[in-house]
Each structure stands twice: as structure tokens, then as C-alpha cells.
Design an enzyme around this catalytic site. Structure first.
Site, PDB file in Angstrom:
ATOM      1  N   TYR A  46     -50.327  14.510   0.657  1.00 55.26           N
ATOM      2  CA  TYR A  46     -48.540  13.414   0.622  1.00 55.26           C
ATOM      3  C   TYR A  46     -48.531  13.209   1.901  1.00 55.26           C
ATOM      4  O   TYR A  46     -47.686  12.391   1.698  1.00 55.26           O
ATOM      5  CB  TYR A  46     -48.140  14.499  -0.874  1.00 55.26           C
ATOM      6  CG  TYR A  46     -48.072  14.825  -1.614  1.00 55.26           C
ATOM      7  CD1 TYR A  46     -47.967  13.318  -2.619  1.00 55.26           C
ATOM      8  CD2 TYR A  46     -48.264  15.870  -2.757  1.00 55.26           C
ATOM      9  CE1 TYR A  46     -48.749  13.045  -4.016  1.00 55.26           C
ATOM     10  CE2 TYR A  46     -48.792  15.750  -3.802  1.00 55.26           C
ATOM     11  CZ  TYR A  46     -49.277  14.264  -4.291  1.00 55.26           C
ATOM     12  OH  TYR A  46     -48.743  14.715  -5.735  1.00 55.26           O
ATOM     13  N   GLU A 132     -61.997  41.851 -11.097  1.00 54.85           N
ATOM     14  CA  GLU A 132     -62.845  40.296 -11.009  1.00 54.85           C
ATOM     15  C   GLU A 132     -60.992  39.683 -12.051  1.00 54.85           C
ATOM     16  O   GLU A 132     -60.723  38.623 -11.337  1.00 54.85           O
ATOM     17  CB  GLU A 132     -63.505  39.704 -11.420  1.00 54.85           C
ATOM     18  CG  GLU A 132     -63.828  38.718 -12.471  1.00 54.85           C
ATOM     19  CD  GLU A 132     -64.596  37.830 -13.064  1.00 54.85           C
ATOM     20  OE1 GLU A 132     -64.880  36.928 -14.138  1.00 54.85           O
ATOM     21  OE2 GLU A 132     -65.649  38.527 -13.430  1.00 54.85           O
ATOM     22  N   ASP A 184     -67.085  40.945 -14.521  1.00 49.76           N
ATOM     23  CA  ASP A 184     -67.995  41.089 -16.110  1.00 49.76           C
ATOM     24  C   ASP A 184     -69.379  40.872 -15.554  1.00 49.76           C
ATOM     25  O   ASP A 184     -70.219  40.658 -14.429  1.00 49.76           O
ATOM     26  CB  ASP A 184     -67.393  39.906 -16.390  1.00 49.76           C
ATOM     27  CG  ASP A 184     -66.159  39.766 -17.181  1.00 49.76           C
ATOM     28  OD1 ASP A 184     -65.631  41.113 -17.312  1.00 49.76           O
ATOM     29  OD2 ASP A 184     -65.307  38.624 -17.325  1.00 49.76           O
TER      30      ASP A 184
END
Length: 304
Positions: A46, A132, A184
């Protein structure tokens, strides 16, 4: 590309624009360092949005700067908004604020963004557990896992950001604790494990400072489904995207050279063509993960 370096020519307009962005980012980071201030990548965008055009151009310029100067992003005083969480038997000071997780070990605290300002780290934990996902982190918090097992738990809430990996690296160095990782049983969980172990592919220049070579993979393994008798309704078929991801992971040379036993687990997943989440263990009991599965695995040394 020649020997890993890209040649930029002023004869091409796209290269001229890229060089313009790079020089502006260099000037901005120089000013940050001189003034002792910090800025996010979005802050930098910006400052000259009409010239930078897209956030990706700023991100690339920052990466180029790190490669040119052989430094890390935090050395430029460029920081990311922290998203990691930590809880457990730990106390540390950031700037002038004390974070006493020991007082309430099941309460989540944000991982410090300015890791270089973290001092006076103390704790009586036996190990560090990296998980995770935030959902698993909250499950462990609800079950008072840190109190019952005298440990520290950290999550990057998916792919870990730089502050989370830097903070984890700092804790390991300061407290000399073993560290385990729970993800997972799917290709993307495995990729998150690899990000902790070897560093991010997008930030290869920073790998030496951020990687955790001593991390131990606690699961969830493909073989865990059979070992605990997980019902077939909890197993999900690998999608085409999953298979492509797994095949791409298998091509990484460090899997062959440094952790071939990890590679075998990915191959087993592909052969069985199924995946499952950590939360699938809740089919037996909502607290099976924290009360039975994790303590037994750690105590018996069932990790890779």
C-alpha cells in the site's frame, strides 16, 4: 536461469518493471531498518499500490531481496501477521510483556510475531507437540492435555507461517526438548510435516534457519487405521488432486536421501487410495486422541 540465478534485462518491459519494484522494496526496507520499525508485506504494497499493481509482485521482490542479501525476511524488518497458537508448560517474555502459559496451561496464546524480542524462556515440559490444525489444538485444550502430560502444544493452523516456525526453532534451542508432529493422514498433512522438517519450497533461501531436522512424525499413519480398527465409513477416497500432490511429494530428493521411511508411508497411502483425518478417532471416544492414542504413542516410541 543459470546456476540458480535469474538474469534480468532492462530490454524487456516486464523486467524493467520488476527491477523498479525491487528497487522500491529495497528503499522501503532500508528505511524500516534505519528507523527501527517493522512492516507487513501488505503494508509495503500500500505504499505504492499503483506501481506494485499486485501483492504477488511485492512478495517476489521481498524474496529476491532476501536471496540477494543472503538474509531472512525478519532481518529486513518485514513481518507477517502471526496465526500460530501455543499453550502448555511454558513462560516467556516478549518485549516488556510476560506470557505465563504455566498459570493456565490449557489456554491458547498467540505465537509472537517479533520472535527476536522473545527472552527469558522457561518451562518444565517433557516435550513439544506440533499439531496441524486448530480443531485438534482445541480438542487437546479441552481435555487439558498439557496439564495431564506436562508438555507444550503448538499449531500453525495449517501450513505454518514464519513466526510459528521461528518460535518453534527457538523453543527447541532454548529448552532442548524432543518435538513431535501430528498431521492428517493425507498428502497435504504430509506436506505440512515436510514444511516443518525441511522448510518451505517457496522460501528455500530461509530453510537453514527455519527447518526442524529433529522433528519426529507421530502420525496419523496409514497403518493406524488398521491398528485401531477404524471403521471404513471414516476413510475417505483419495481425490485426483490428492494423488497428484502425493506423486509430486515423492519426487522430492530429500525424501529419498534423508527420510526414506517417511516416503514409504506416502507410498502406502497411494496404494490403499484412502485418507483420514485426526478427528476420525472421535468415532470411538471424543477424547481418545488425548487420553489414549497420543500418550501411548509417545510413551512407546511409536514415531518415525
Amino acid at each position: 536461469m543459470t546456476d540458480g540465478r535469474e538474469i534480468i534485462s532492462m530490454e524487456k518491459e516486464s523486467h524493467a518493471n520488476r527491477l523498479d519494484v525491487l528497487l522500491r522494496v529495497l528503499l522501503i526496507t532500508q528505511k524500516l531498518l534505519l528507523e527501527g520499525k517493522h512492516a507487513s508485506k501488505r503494508d509495503i504494497y500500500y505504499m505504492h499500490p499503483s506501481i506494485f499493481i499486485d501483492q504477488a509482485n511485492v512478495d517476489r521482490a521481498i524474496s529476491d531481496t532476501c536471496i540477494l542479501l543472503h538474509c531472512s525476511r525478519h532481518n529486513l524488518n518485514v513481518v507477517s501477521a502471526g496465526k500460530g497458537l501455543v499453550m502448555g508448560c511454558l513462560r516467556f517474555k516478549e518485549s516488556n510483556r510476560m506470557f505465563n502459559c504455566i498459570r493456565r496451561p490449557s489456554v491458547a496464546y498467540p505465537v509472537p510475531v517479533y520472535v527476536e524480542e522473545v527472552k527469558h524462556i522457561m518451562g518444565f515440559a517433557r516435550y513439544i507437540l506440533v499439531v496441524e490444525k486448530e480443531t485438534v489444538f482445541q480438542r487437546l485444550a479441552n481435555d487439558k492435555f498439557c496439564e495431564m502430560n506436562r508438555c507444550i502444544v503448538i499449531t500453525g493452523r495449517g501450513y505454518p507461517d514464519v513466526p510459528t516456525r521461528r518460535f518453534l526453532r527457538l523453543l527447541i534451542d532454548e529448552l532442548s526438548l524432543p518435538v513431535y508432529c501430528l498431521v492428517d493422514c493425507d498428502p497435504f498433512g504430509f506436506d505440512i510435516l515436510l514444511t516443518y522438517r525441511f522448510g518451505s519450497m517457496q522460501m528455500a533461501y530461509d530453510a537453514k534457519l527455519l527447518r526442524i531436522p529433529e522433528i519426529r512424525w507421530l502420525g496419523i499413519f496409514s497403518s493406524d487405521a488398521e491398528a485401531i480398527g477404524l471403521p471404513r465409513r471414516c476413510l475417505l477416497p483419495l481425490t485426483h488432486r490428492d494423488k497428484k500432490k502425493a506423486e509430486a511429494l515423492l519426487q522430492r530428493c530429500y525424501l529419498h536421501q534423508q527420510v526414506p521411511h517417511w516416503r514409504l508411508e506416502i507410498e502406502k497411502m497411494l496404494q490403499r487410495e484412502v485418507k483420514f483425518e485426526i478427528e476420525a478417532l472421535s468415532v470411538f471416544s471424543i477424547s481418545m486422541l488425548s487420553e489414549e492414542h497420543l500418550p501411548a504413542k509417545i510413551q512407546e516410541g511409536r514415531h518415525l
